[in-house]
Write a protein that holds these residues in place. Structure first.
Motif, PDB file in Angstrom:
ATOM      1  N   GLN A  59       0.726  -1.058  -0.086  1.00 27.43           N
ATOM      2  CA  GLN A  59       0.002   0.093  -0.107  1.00 27.43           C
ATOM      3  C   GLN A  59       0.954   1.284   0.008  1.00 27.43           C
ATOM      4  OE1 GLN A  59      -2.502   0.548   3.575  1.00 27.43           O
ATOM      5  NE2 GLN A  59      -3.730   2.297   2.224  1.00 27.43           N
ATOM      6  N   ARG A  60       1.856   1.266   0.938  1.00 29.48           N
ATOM      7  CA  ARG A  60       2.603   2.481   1.051  1.00 29.48           C
ATOM      8  C   ARG A  60       3.600   2.476  -0.397  1.00 29.48           C
ATOM      9  NH1 ARG A  60       3.171   0.770   6.285  1.00 29.48           N
ATOM     10  NH2 ARG A  60       4.985  -0.884   5.891  1.00 29.48           N
ATOM     11  N   ARG A  61       4.044   1.518  -1.034  1.00 27.52           N
ATOM     12  CA  ARG A  61       4.748   1.381  -2.198  1.00 27.52           C
ATOM     13  C   ARG A  61       3.834   1.886  -3.353  1.00 27.52           C
ATOM     14  NH1 ARG A  61       7.523  -3.976  -3.186  1.00 27.52           N
ATOM     15  NH2 ARG A  61       8.324  -3.534  -1.399  1.00 27.52           N
ATOM     16  N   PHE A  62       2.629   1.535  -3.442  1.00 28.81           N
ATOM     17  CA  PHE A  62       1.986   1.778  -4.792  1.00 28.81           C
ATOM     18  C   PHE A  62       0.879   2.843  -4.507  1.00 28.81           C
ATOM     19  CE2 PHE A  62       3.308  -2.687  -5.402  1.00 28.81           C
ATOM     20  CZ  PHE A  62       4.299  -2.253  -6.371  1.00 28.81           C
ATOM     21  N   THR A  63       0.752   3.374  -3.291  1.00 29.10           N
ATOM     22  CA  THR A  63      -0.244   4.481  -3.100  1.00 29.10           C
ATOM     23  C   THR A  63      -1.723   3.891  -3.304  1.00 29.10           C
ATOM     24  OG1 THR A  63       1.216   6.025  -3.871  1.00 29.10           O
ATOM     25  CG2 THR A  63      -0.773   6.728  -3.244  1.00 29.10           C
ATOM     26  N   ILE A  64      -1.935   2.717  -2.556  1.00 31.80           N
ATOM     27  CA  ILE A  64      -3.271   2.029  -2.633  1.00 31.80           C
ATOM     28  C   ILE A  64      -4.190   2.872  -1.601  1.00 31.80           C
ATOM     29  CG2 ILE A  64      -4.535   0.018  -2.324  1.00 31.80           C
ATOM     30  CD1 ILE A  64      -2.020  -1.656  -3.406  1.00 31.80           C
ATOM     31  N   SER A  65      -5.368   3.249  -1.781  1.00 31.64           N
ATOM     32  CA  SER A  65      -6.286   3.518  -0.974  1.00 31.64           C
ATOM     33  C   SER A  65      -6.626   2.647   0.286  1.00 31.64           C
ATOM     34  CB  SER A  65      -7.807   4.138  -1.585  1.00 31.64           C
ATOM     35  OG  SER A  65      -8.386   2.903  -1.793  1.00 31.64           O
ATOM     36  N   ASP A  66      -6.915   3.330   1.241  1.00 29.18           N
ATOM     37  CA  ASP A  66      -7.212   2.572   2.526  1.00 29.18           C
ATOM     38  C   ASP A  66      -8.382   1.801   2.310  1.00 29.18           C
ATOM     39  OD1 ASP A  66      -5.059   3.920   4.080  1.00 29.18           O
ATOM     40  OD2 ASP A  66      -6.358   5.153   5.046  1.00 29.18           O
ATOM     41  N   GLU A  67      -9.215   2.120   1.812  1.00 28.04           N
ATOM     42  CA  GLU A  67     -10.449   1.381   1.406  1.00 28.04           C
ATOM     43  C   GLU A  67     -10.173   0.086   0.551  1.00 28.04           C
ATOM     44  OE1 GLU A  67     -15.202   1.012  -0.122  1.00 28.04           O
ATOM     45  OE2 GLU A  67     -14.003   3.137  -0.144  1.00 28.04           O
ATOM     46  N   ALA A  68      -9.313   0.212  -0.532  1.00 30.21           N
ATOM     47  CA  ALA A  68      -8.894  -0.842  -1.428  1.00 30.21           C
ATOM     48  C   ALA A  68      -7.981  -1.881  -0.697  1.00 30.21           C
ATOM     49  CB  ALA A  68      -8.103  -0.146  -2.533  1.00 30.21           C
ATOM     50  N   ALA A  69      -7.214  -1.245   0.173  1.00 30.10           N
ATOM     51  CA  ALA A  69      -6.109  -2.150   0.986  1.00 30.10           C
ATOM     52  C   ALA A  69      -7.003  -2.883   1.989  1.00 30.10           C
ATOM     53  CB  ALA A  69      -5.355  -1.027   1.715  1.00 30.10           C
ATOM     54  N   HIS A  70      -8.242  -2.368   2.686  1.00 25.53           N
ATOM     55  CA  HIS A  70      -8.893  -2.940   3.528  1.00 25.53           C
ATOM     56  C   HIS A  70      -9.655  -4.255   2.987  1.00 25.53           C
ATOM     57  CE1 HIS A  70     -11.888  -3.310   6.847  1.00 25.53           C
ATOM     58  NE2 HIS A  70     -12.880  -3.376   5.745  1.00 25.53           N
ATOM     59  N   TRP A  71     -10.142  -4.136   1.819  1.00 26.23           N
ATOM     60  CA  TRP A  71     -11.016  -5.097   1.057  1.00 26.23           C
ATOM     61  C   TRP A  71      -9.811  -6.290   0.533  1.00 26.23           C
ATOM     62  CZ3 TRP A  71     -15.286  -6.049   2.770  1.00 26.23           C
ATOM     63  CH2 TRP A  71     -16.062  -5.053   3.257  1.00 26.23           C
ATOM     64  N   LEU A  72      -8.803  -5.947   0.250  1.00 25.93           N
ATOM     65  CA  LEU A  72      -7.548  -6.880  -0.101  1.00 25.93           C
ATOM     66  C   LEU A  72      -7.052  -7.732   1.159  1.00 25.93           C
ATOM     67  CD1 LEU A  72      -5.653  -4.670  -2.481  1.00 25.93           C
ATOM     68  CD2 LEU A  72      -6.924  -6.628  -3.082  1.00 25.93           C
ATOM     69  N   ALA A  73      -7.084  -6.880   2.334  1.00 28.75           N
ATOM     70  CA  ALA A  73      -6.713  -7.687   3.606  1.00 28.75           C
ATOM     71  C   ALA A  73      -7.811  -8.509   3.854  1.00 28.75           C
ATOM     72  CB  ALA A  73      -6.630  -6.480   4.812  1.00 28.75           C
ATOM     73  N   ILE A  74      -9.036  -8.259   3.585  1.00 26.33           N
ATOM     74  CA  ILE A  74     -10.164  -9.129   3.876  1.00 26.33           C
ATOM     75  C   ILE A  74     -10.159 -10.286   3.066  1.00 26.33           C
ATOM     76  CG2 ILE A  74     -12.853  -9.554   3.895  1.00 26.33           C
ATOM     77  CD1 ILE A  74     -11.814  -7.354   6.109  1.00 26.33           C
ATOM     78  N   GLU A  75      -9.722 -10.127   1.818  1.00 26.82           N
ATOM     79  CA  GLU A  75      -9.545 -11.512   0.987  1.00 26.82           C
ATOM     80  C   GLU A  75      -8.285 -12.262   1.353  1.00 26.82           C
ATOM     81  OE1 GLU A  75      -9.366  -9.887  -3.058  1.00 26.82           O
ATOM     82  OE2 GLU A  75     -11.469  -8.892  -2.885  1.00 26.82           O
ATOM     83  N   LEU A  76      -7.501 -11.644   2.065  1.00 26.65           N
ATOM     84  CA  LEU A  76      -6.366 -12.484   2.577  1.00 26.65           C
ATOM     85  C   LEU A  76      -6.905 -13.211   3.742  1.00 26.65           C
ATOM     86  CD1 LEU A  76      -3.405  -9.693   2.364  1.00 26.65           C
ATOM     87  CD2 LEU A  76      -3.696 -11.858   0.911  1.00 26.65           C
ATOM     88  N   LEU A  77      -7.756 -12.768   4.269  1.00 29.00           N
ATOM     89  CA  LEU A  77      -8.442 -13.789   5.670  1.00 29.00           C
ATOM     90  C   LEU A  77      -8.920 -14.636   5.199  1.00 29.00           C
ATOM     91  CD1 LEU A  77      -9.829 -10.756   8.015  1.00 29.00           C
ATOM     92  CD2 LEU A  77      -7.549 -11.887   7.960  1.00 29.00           C
TER      93      LEU A  77
END
Length: 192
Positions: free
Chosen positions: A52-70
């Motif tokens: 997220q820091r490297r590619f400037t991904i939004s918090d919302e997008a990162a949140h849902w990507l994290a959920i998929e990792l769960l």
């Protein structure tokens, strides 16, 4: 049937004997409660934070990507404990007659969680699998929530002082918002 939500910290995925240790711990629990297991994201989600820091991904997008990792970590634990059925919704939990189920949470979180009574989860890094487990316990009317982590919770801070626990990094920043007052929360160092 009463329920017991168990959050398995993602850092515990590094434990070499996790399958056997978790199977033993689960078998030692009270048999009159259905256990609903939620697995944290561990290193997978930590890597996502870096991306997220490297590619400037939004918090919302990162949140849902994290959920998929769960979902992925839940399925990984499913490989260790293949006899434990996976569920994806609150309805599937209620329909299961298995004493222990593991939730693959993205479908429930995307479609149903915000429609349930109580305080909906926020979106962003303030919400991790800790808050998700507390919210799940609230929705299910669970009697107990156990946090299996790879470290101890300081007894000097008080077991129910969740804002202090968040400040010390033991639980996420929103955990205290989702813990029902009548819920018994048990913290265990499962990394030893």
């Amino acid at each position: 049937m009463t329920r017991h939500v168990v959050k398995l910290g993602g850092s515990l995925l590094d434990r070499p004997d996790l399958g056997a240790a978790l199977a033993k711990w689960l078998s030692d629990q009270t048999p009159d409660r259905q256990i609903v297991l939620l697995v944290g994201g561990g290193k997978y989600v930590d890597s996502l934070r870096e991306y997220q820091r490297r590619f400037t991904i939004s918090d919302e997008a990162a949140h849902w990507l994290a959920i998929e990792l769960l979902d992925a970590t839940s399925n990984l634990v499913g490989q260790l404990l293949p006899e434990m059925p996976a569920v994806a919704t609150i309805e599937e939990i209620g329909q299961s007659d298995s004493p222990t189920v593991r939730i693959v949470p993205s479908n429930w979180l995307r479609k149903d969680e915000s429609q349930q009574p109580g305080t909906p989860l926020g979106v962003g890094w303030r919400v991790t699998s800790d808050s998700i487990a507390a919210r799940l316990a609230e929705i299910l009317g669970a009697e107990r929530l156990t946090l299996l982590k790879s470290r101890d919770w300081s007894p000097t801070a008080g077991a129910g002082d969740w804002q202090t626990a968040a400040e010390l990094g033991y639980v996420d920043a929103d955990f205290w918002r989702h813990v029902a007052k009548e819920l018994v929360v048990d913290c265990r160092n499962f990394g030893i």
